[in-house]
Enzyme design. Sequence first.
Site, PDB file in Angstrom:
ATOM      1  N   TYR A 460       0.876  -1.175   0.000  1.00 50.18           N
ATOM      2  CA  TYR A 460       0.000   0.000   0.000  1.00 50.18           C
ATOM      3  C   TYR A 460       0.914   1.226   0.000  1.00 50.18           C
ATOM      4  O   TYR A 460       0.922   2.032   0.924  1.00 50.18           O
ATOM      5  CB  TYR A 460      -0.938   0.000   1.202  1.00 50.18           C
TER       6      TYR A 460
HETATM    7  P1  FDA Z   1       3.285  -2.533 -10.497  1.00 49.67           P
HETATM    8  O1  FDA Z   1       3.556  -3.043 -11.843  1.00 49.67           O
HETATM    9  O2  FDA Z   1       2.926  -1.092 -10.359  1.00 49.67           O
HETATM   10  O3  FDA Z   1       4.497  -2.908  -9.571  1.00 49.67           O
HETATM   11  C1  FDA Z   1       4.605  -2.516  -8.209  1.00 49.67           C
HETATM   12  C2  FDA Z   1       6.087  -2.435  -7.836  1.00 49.67           C
HETATM   13  O4  FDA Z   1       6.731  -3.683  -8.070  1.00 49.67           O
HETATM   14  C3  FDA Z   1       6.843  -1.409  -8.678  1.00 49.67           C
HETATM   15  O5  FDA Z   1       7.882  -0.870  -7.898  1.00 49.67           O
HETATM   16  C4  FDA Z   1       7.417  -2.252  -9.800  1.00 49.67           C
HETATM   17  O6  FDA Z   1       8.556  -1.659 -10.377  1.00 49.67           O
HETATM   18  C5  FDA Z   1       7.741  -3.551  -9.081  1.00 49.67           C
HETATM   19  N1  FDA Z   1       7.686  -4.734  -9.940  1.00 49.67           N
HETATM   20  C6  FDA Z   1       6.625  -5.149 -10.668  1.00 49.67           C
HETATM   21  N2  FDA Z   1       6.928  -6.279 -11.301  1.00 49.67           N
HETATM   22  C7  FDA Z   1       8.192  -6.606 -10.964  1.00 49.67           C
HETATM   23  C8  FDA Z   1       9.066  -7.672 -11.319  1.00 49.67           C
HETATM   24  N3  FDA Z   1       8.674  -8.653 -12.127  1.00 49.67           N
HETATM   25  N4  FDA Z   1      10.323  -7.695 -10.813  1.00 49.67           N
HETATM   26  C9  FDA Z   1      10.732  -6.700  -9.978  1.00 49.67           C
HETATM   27  N5  FDA Z   1       9.940  -5.669  -9.606  1.00 49.67           N
HETATM   28  C10 FDA Z   1       8.687  -5.621 -10.096  1.00 49.67           C
HETATM   29  N6  FDA Z   1      -2.595  -5.760  -2.260  1.00 49.67           N
HETATM   30  C11 FDA Z   1      -2.873  -6.815  -1.471  1.00 49.67           C
HETATM   31  O7  FDA Z   1      -1.993  -7.320  -0.778  1.00 49.67           O
HETATM   32  N7  FDA Z   1      -4.122  -7.354  -1.467  1.00 49.67           N
HETATM   33  C12 FDA Z   1      -5.133  -6.873  -2.234  1.00 49.67           C
HETATM   34  O8  FDA Z   1      -6.264  -7.387  -2.195  1.00 49.67           O
HETATM   35  C13 FDA Z   1      -4.841  -5.764  -3.087  1.00 49.67           C
HETATM   36  N8  FDA Z   1      -5.815  -5.236  -3.885  1.00 49.67           N
HETATM   37  C14 FDA Z   1      -5.505  -4.168  -4.718  1.00 49.67           C
HETATM   38  C15 FDA Z   1      -6.505  -3.646  -5.553  1.00 49.67           C
HETATM   39  C16 FDA Z   1      -6.216  -2.567  -6.376  1.00 49.67           C
HETATM   40  C17 FDA Z   1      -7.286  -2.031  -7.278  1.00 49.67           C
HETATM   41  C18 FDA Z   1      -4.925  -1.982  -6.343  1.00 49.67           C
HETATM   42  C19 FDA Z   1      -4.626  -0.771  -7.189  1.00 49.67           C
HETATM   43  C20 FDA Z   1      -3.937  -2.512  -5.532  1.00 49.67           C
HETATM   44  C21 FDA Z   1      -4.219  -3.606  -4.702  1.00 49.67           C
HETATM   45  N9  FDA Z   1      -3.241  -4.145  -3.864  1.00 49.67           N
HETATM   46  C22 FDA Z   1      -3.553  -5.220  -3.068  1.00 49.67           C
HETATM   47  C23 FDA Z   1      -1.894  -3.579  -3.839  1.00 49.67           C
HETATM   48  C24 FDA Z   1      -0.973  -4.377  -4.748  1.00 49.67           C
HETATM   49  O9  FDA Z   1      -0.605  -5.580  -4.103  1.00 49.67           O
HETATM   50  C25 FDA Z   1       0.306  -3.573  -5.051  1.00 49.67           C
HETATM   51  O10 FDA Z   1      -0.019  -2.349  -5.633  1.00 49.67           O
HETATM   52  C26 FDA Z   1       1.255  -4.383  -5.939  1.00 49.67           C
HETATM   53  O11 FDA Z   1       2.558  -3.893  -5.804  1.00 49.67           O
HETATM   54  C27 FDA Z   1       0.804  -4.311  -7.379  1.00 49.67           C
HETATM   55  O12 FDA Z   1       1.594  -5.105  -8.222  1.00 49.67           O
HETATM   56  P2  FDA Z   1       1.556  -4.798  -9.794  1.00 49.67           P
HETATM   57  O13 FDA Z   1       2.500  -5.711 -10.450  1.00 49.67           O
HETATM   58  O14 FDA Z   1       0.151  -4.763 -10.241  1.00 49.67           O
HETATM   59  O15 FDA Z   1       2.045  -3.284  -9.814  1.00 49.67           O
END
Ligand code: FDA
Length: 520
Positions: A460
Amino acid sequence: MLAGAAASPAANHENFLHCLSTSPAANVSKIVFYTPANPSYPSVLQFSIHNLRFNTSAAPKPIVIVTPQTTSHIQAAISCSHKHRLHLRVRGGGHDYEGLSYVASRPFFILDLINLSSVKVDVAARTAWIQAGATIGELYYQIGTQTTTLAFPAGVCPTVGVGGHFSGGGYGLSLRKFGLAADHIVDAHLVDVKGKVHNRASMGEDLFWAIRGGGGNTFGVVTAWKVNLLPVPENVTVFTVTKTIQQNATGIINRWQQVADRFPDDLFIRVILDRTETTTNSTATGRASFNSLYLGQAQSLLPLLQRDFPELGVEREDLIELTWIRSILYFAGYPTDSPLEVLRSRVPLTRKRNFKAKSDYVTEPMSERALEGIWRRILRPDIEDPELIFSPYGGRMSEIPESSIPFPHRAGTRYKIQHLVYWEREGREATDRHVDWIRELYGYLAPHVSKNPRLAYVNYRDLDVGSNNGAGFTSNEEARVWGVKYFKGNYERLVRVKTAVDPRNFFRNEQSVPPLTAWK
Ligand code: FDA
């Protein structure tokens, strides 16, 4: 061979593009990239932006978006980034609350993993390999179409990417039974700062520990996770019961605070606080929605609730029995008879909006008076859509040691608060009003939540709790401020791992763990 726009508007980054196009990886298969000159650039950029606060014309934009199809493309991008000093941001699902996967204050490119999204479930072995560009919805879909008795404890919203989610812990409604998503990672593939590909054995246990909760974009690019799947009954039970302030929501939340982290591990009841209108005279009031997953059948849940939480007044007709995968649809907001394919969609069910969020951990119940102060703030008419989510801990979360993975919030935590505010009105004034509102609420809650440090959940993301300096460089003094809030005592070990694997801080953002010595 190279796809994408022929010319970059930023001439000094032509070399980066040339490097990509002439890398050995590009000879084997196309490296697809998008510069602002490509008509698809805006849609590729915006598709995975989930917080419209960072989708403004003023938000810094990447010079290039690279969409690798293979690990060798990632290796090429890292190598060219070193050679031509173009800053890298990795993007998985793009849900970062502060937009750190697609916004940076210095010239940068995005390594967008959207095309690396295959999921292979092995029902007999109870495992899955998940490429890091996949969403948790894709994982749920693959599990749910192959078995009704295995599950995985990740988040609620199917569009969330496993790249960031698993890197920061990741929890959902079975957290009291199973713990976090990251607690069940048993192997991973990662490209390191030198472009070397590792699995668990070759990266070593320190790095493998760090990537399971130490935050994304810090230790390398994860390309795939291997997880253990967990057994669930053929049918589980869900319910949502709402109470307004007039229906004693405050008193019932108070009771919930006493019991929610002590229920049997199979039972998770969270509370969502928001605003609604009274049915009698349509005035605004506070509403508490008690939203629950029980890993068992209604006939055993009902007596449990009647004994330990009679104040909620749950009745048999409130309880819905369904398979675990259909409970995923329920909590995601889909009709429970929807085709499972909806879980594969990367387009959220509800429209994207501006939002700002924060988190807190609660160790002692707060008073009803303190809860009333929350309601007063939720009822402010100039705030479009305020929401607080209280998620109970206890159960398996209390049994897992604080240092097992970097995520440290375990025994002693009663519940986590997520503070959220959404708004649609555009412009500076509306943004400031809503951000000020959540900051004031956060200040108000200070006496009632964890202290010294005031703890927070790295997934978060909240830059208000501290950040590395604006140029993207950092020091340990700056990073410690936010680092101990997210990781407690695990912060020091994360710094040691970072120093060993990425001493020059190549992988970094405003809240990445830095190495011991600051680099410029
Ligand atoms: P994103 O791509 O933005 O990555 C997040 C971070 O991780 C960035 O710093 C990115 O550079 C890095 N990153 C991504 N992929 C990587 C990789 N392969 N290797 C290295 N670094 C990498 N959380 C939770 O615990 N339970 C929940 O139920 C929810 N629900 C939820 C709903 C909604 C609508 C949102 C917007 C967010 C959540 N979250 C959540 C929060 C979510 O777990 C958090 O935002 C994650 O980091 C999102 O991962 P993404 O890959 O989608 O994001």
